[in-house]
Design an enzyme around this catalytic site. Sequence first.
Site, mmCIF file in Angstrom:
data_model
loop_
_atom_site.group_PDB
_atom_site.id
_atom_site.type_symbol
_atom_site.label_atom_id
_atom_site.label_comp_id
_atom_site.label_asym_id
_atom_site.label_seq_id
_atom_site.Cartn_x
_atom_site.Cartn_y
_atom_site.Cartn_z
ATOM 1 C CB THR A 130 134.604 17.271 129.727
ATOM 2 O OG1 THR A 130 134.627 18.645 129.380
ATOM 3 C CG2 THR A 130 133.842 17.123 131.039
ATOM 4 C CG ASP A 131 137.997 21.505 128.876
ATOM 5 O OD1 ASP A 131 136.778 21.250 128.795
ATOM 6 O OD2 ASP A 131 138.560 22.353 128.145
ATOM 7 C CD GLU A 132 131.998 22.029 129.588
ATOM 8 O OE1 GLU A 132 131.051 22.132 130.381
ATOM 9 O OE2 GLU A 132 131.887 22.213 128.366
ATOM 10 C CE1 TYR A 157 129.000 16.531 129.472
ATOM 11 C CE2 TYR A 157 130.289 18.555 129.596
ATOM 12 C CZ TYR A 157 130.153 17.246 129.180
ATOM 13 O OH TYR A 157 131.180 16.633 128.482
ATOM 14 C CE LYS A 161 132.162 13.192 130.854
ATOM 15 N NZ LYS A 161 132.009 11.922 130.086
HETATM 16 P P1 NAD Z 1 127.680 12.913 121.725
HETATM 17 O O1 NAD Z 1 126.584 13.589 122.449
HETATM 18 O O2 NAD Z 1 127.927 13.262 120.295
HETATM 19 O O3 NAD Z 1 127.489 11.329 121.782
HETATM 20 C C1 NAD Z 1 127.132 10.657 122.955
HETATM 21 C C2 NAD Z 1 126.765 9.237 122.576
HETATM 22 O O4 NAD Z 1 126.394 8.541 123.775
HETATM 23 C C3 NAD Z 1 125.564 9.142 121.617
HETATM 24 O O5 NAD Z 1 125.849 8.233 120.576
HETATM 25 C C4 NAD Z 1 124.427 8.640 122.513
HETATM 26 O O6 NAD Z 1 123.468 7.874 121.819
HETATM 27 C C5 NAD Z 1 125.209 7.806 123.524
HETATM 28 N N1 NAD Z 1 124.463 7.667 124.790
HETATM 29 C C6 NAD Z 1 123.878 8.661 125.509
HETATM 30 N N2 NAD Z 1 123.257 8.159 126.579
HETATM 31 C C7 NAD Z 1 123.467 6.817 126.559
HETATM 32 C C8 NAD Z 1 123.084 5.740 127.411
HETATM 33 N N3 NAD Z 1 122.337 5.967 128.500
HETATM 34 N N4 NAD Z 1 123.480 4.486 127.108
HETATM 35 C C9 NAD Z 1 124.236 4.259 125.993
HETATM 36 N N5 NAD Z 1 124.600 5.232 125.147
HETATM 37 C C10 NAD Z 1 124.233 6.498 125.417
HETATM 38 O O7 NAD Z 1 128.991 13.151 122.602
HETATM 39 P P2 NAD Z 1 130.484 13.490 122.201
HETATM 40 O O8 NAD Z 1 130.596 14.943 122.012
HETATM 41 O O9 NAD Z 1 130.943 12.554 121.174
HETATM 42 O O10 NAD Z 1 131.224 13.150 123.590
HETATM 43 C C11 NAD Z 1 131.649 11.815 123.884
HETATM 44 C C12 NAD Z 1 132.327 11.814 125.243
HETATM 45 O O11 NAD Z 1 133.442 12.686 125.227
HETATM 46 C C13 NAD Z 1 131.416 12.277 126.373
HETATM 47 O O12 NAD Z 1 131.665 11.462 127.499
HETATM 48 C C14 NAD Z 1 131.860 13.713 126.618
HETATM 49 O O13 NAD Z 1 131.634 14.072 127.964
HETATM 50 C C15 NAD Z 1 133.322 13.639 126.285
HETATM 51 N N6 NAD Z 1 133.898 14.888 125.803
HETATM 52 C C16 NAD Z 1 133.329 15.579 124.764
HETATM 53 C C17 NAD Z 1 133.951 16.729 124.283
HETATM 54 C C18 NAD Z 1 133.384 17.513 123.120
HETATM 55 O O14 NAD Z 1 133.897 18.602 122.800
HETATM 56 N N7 NAD Z 1 132.376 17.041 122.425
HETATM 57 C C19 NAD Z 1 135.135 17.201 124.881
HETATM 58 C C20 NAD Z 1 135.671 16.476 125.963
HETATM 59 C C21 NAD Z 1 135.060 15.315 126.403
HETATM 60 O O1 DAU Z 2 135.124 21.700 126.902
HETATM 61 C C1 DAU Z 2 134.648 20.456 126.512
HETATM 62 C C2 DAU Z 2 133.148 20.503 126.329
HETATM 63 O O2 DAU Z 2 132.897 21.234 125.126
HETATM 64 C C3 DAU Z 2 132.502 19.128 126.258
HETATM 65 O O3 DAU Z 2 132.711 18.448 127.465
HETATM 66 C C4 DAU Z 2 131.003 19.267 125.976
HETATM 67 O O4 DAU Z 2 130.394 17.989 125.857
HETATM 68 C C5 DAU Z 2 130.827 20.031 124.683
HETATM 69 O O5 DAU Z 2 129.459 20.230 124.414
HETATM 70 C C6 DAU Z 2 131.551 21.385 124.755
HETATM 71 O O6 DAU Z 2 130.867 22.274 125.691
HETATM 72 P P1 DAU Z 2 130.615 23.834 125.357
HETATM 73 O O7 DAU Z 2 129.484 24.303 126.164
HETATM 74 O O8 DAU Z 2 131.896 24.598 125.435
HETATM 75 O O9 DAU Z 2 130.206 23.703 123.790
HETATM 76 P P2 DAU Z 2 129.087 24.440 122.920
HETATM 77 O O10 DAU Z 2 129.371 24.070 121.495
HETATM 78 O O11 DAU Z 2 127.715 24.205 123.445
HETATM 79 O O12 DAU Z 2 129.428 25.975 123.124
HETATM 80 C C7 DAU Z 2 130.707 26.511 122.778
HETATM 81 C C8 DAU Z 2 130.695 27.974 123.186
HETATM 82 O O13 DAU Z 2 129.778 28.681 122.324
HETATM 83 C C9 DAU Z 2 130.191 28.224 124.591
HETATM 84 O O14 DAU Z 2 130.886 29.333 125.151
HETATM 85 C C10 DAU Z 2 128.720 28.587 124.413
HETATM 86 C C11 DAU Z 2 128.727 29.319 123.073
HETATM 87 N N1 DAU Z 2 127.494 29.190 122.271
HETATM 88 C C12 DAU Z 2 127.015 27.937 122.029
HETATM 89 C C13 DAU Z 2 125.861 27.754 121.286
HETATM 90 C C14 DAU Z 2 125.310 26.378 121.036
HETATM 91 C C15 DAU Z 2 126.876 30.322 121.754
HETATM 92 O O15 DAU Z 2 127.325 31.456 121.949
HETATM 93 N N2 DAU Z 2 125.727 30.135 121.014
HETATM 94 C C16 DAU Z 2 125.185 28.907 120.779
HETATM 95 O O16 DAU Z 2 124.121 28.815 120.094
#
Ligand code: NAD
Ligand code: DAU
Length: 349
Positions: A130-132, A157, A161
């Site tokens: 992730t970019d975080e 988180y 990561k």
């Molecule tokens: P998600 O939460 O939707 O899915 C995570 C999956 O991992 C689920 O299917 C869960 O069952 C599985 N999992 C969790 N713990 C586990 C364990 N102990 N063993 C096996 N499986 C397990 O996540 P996502 O948003 O699809 O993100 C996927 C990956 O991409 C993550 O590594 C996340 O850090 C990264 N990522 C996400 C975003 C985003 O915006 N969602 C952005 C950048 C990177």
């Molecule tokens: O940047 C990549 C990341 O983006 C991934 O690595 C994470 O797994 C993914 O969850 C996401 O993180 P964020 O914290 O940015 O996503 P989230 O959807 O939780 O929140 C997006 C923005 O909206 C953030 O600034 C928090 C705000 N927010 C979120 C929720 C759930 C609100 O204001 N209200 C809310 O109820």
Amino acid sequence: MKILITGGAGFIGSHVVRLFVNKYPNYQIINLDKLTYAGNLNNLKDVETASNYTFIKGDIVDTDFVMELFALHKFDGVIHLAAETHVDRSITDPLNFLKTNVLGTFNLLHAAKIHWADSTEGKRFYHVSTDEVYGALRLGEETYFTEETPYDPRSPYSAAKASSDHFVRAYQHTYELPIVISNCSNNYGSYQFPEKLIPLFINNIKQEKSLPVYGDGLYTRDWLWVQDHAEAIDIVFHKGKDSETYNIGGHNEWTNIDLVNLMCDMVDEELGREVGSARKLITYVKDRPGHDRRYAIDASKIERELGWKPSIDFETGLRKTIKWYLSNQDWLDNVTSGEYKDYYEKQYS
Ligand code: NAD
Ligand code: DAU
């Protein structure tokens, strides 16, 4: 080629599994997922009977299980997405994030090292990150995260990561494990768990529930269509250079409040309501502790070196996403029932 995809029942993972199963009929795709609240096999109904696809339920934190799995399957490649991913949950339950994201990643790395000890020819361990990990940028500045930006994780988180990224690089540096890492911005699209901003708010607007905007609403994210991320993962896995990092992003920054206003109006339009009516649901609430102000990715390296760039503009992608959630109520009902329901009701009712 036999590829292990971890976390394939989650949001991004299910798009990656679908892409690989359909695009590479000669590969064997093994999807390993624990099926936590975020993992859902309904995300993969359309590929579950494909002859090149196998699902295995299992926990990456279980060292013995992971070692046995590698011994049994002799994977050529690993695309590791399994993780705990919701920042708010990491604030209330950081240990779970440490276990899955750090120890889970370590177990996979260690198993790959042991099982690829004779030869790493043609092998690859890909960590989807992730970019975080880069910390936070200032609002209003033209600054971006590049692959050289120093790590500065600030939530449990992102700390987990970042730690897992460090372990991946340490396994390359110390044991010459062939690795590649990508760090991506916020994804949006179908099958995202409705605790994340975009699906949560679409669902709440539909149900005329309040829209809890954290703090002043000026927090800024760079949004990318999930299928573009899946395409980028395919390209990095096949064409990325060993040991390299690639940043992936949408060149698409939105303050949360501007995005929420846009979502309100689009959902109003789609539901045939008076445009503007959903904006009345916006409620400013207490900020997320340690909330990162702004993320923005410089994705020029992956475009220059591997030829990837986003394929879809945000308004088109967001409208498709809204239509998908509005017409997939069964999916939403399913994922918001059971274990998740209690959490959801406590947080959002
Ligand atoms: P998600 O939460 O939707 O899915 C995570 C999956 O991992 C689920 O299917 C869960 O069952 C599985 N999992 C969790 N713990 C586990 C364990 N102990 N063993 C096996 N499986 C397990 O996540 P996502 O948003 O699809 O993100 C996927 C990956 O991409 C993550 O590594 C996340 O850090 C990264 N990522 C996400 C975003 C985003 O915006 N969602 C952005 C950048 C990177
Ligand atoms: O940047 C990549 C990341 O983006 C991934 O690595 C994470 O797994 C993914 O969850 C996401 O993180 P964020 O914290 O940015 O996503 P989230 O959807 O939780 O929140 C997006 C923005 O909206 C953030 O600034 C928090 C705000 N927010 C979120 C929720 C759930 C609100 O204001 N209200 C809310 O109820």
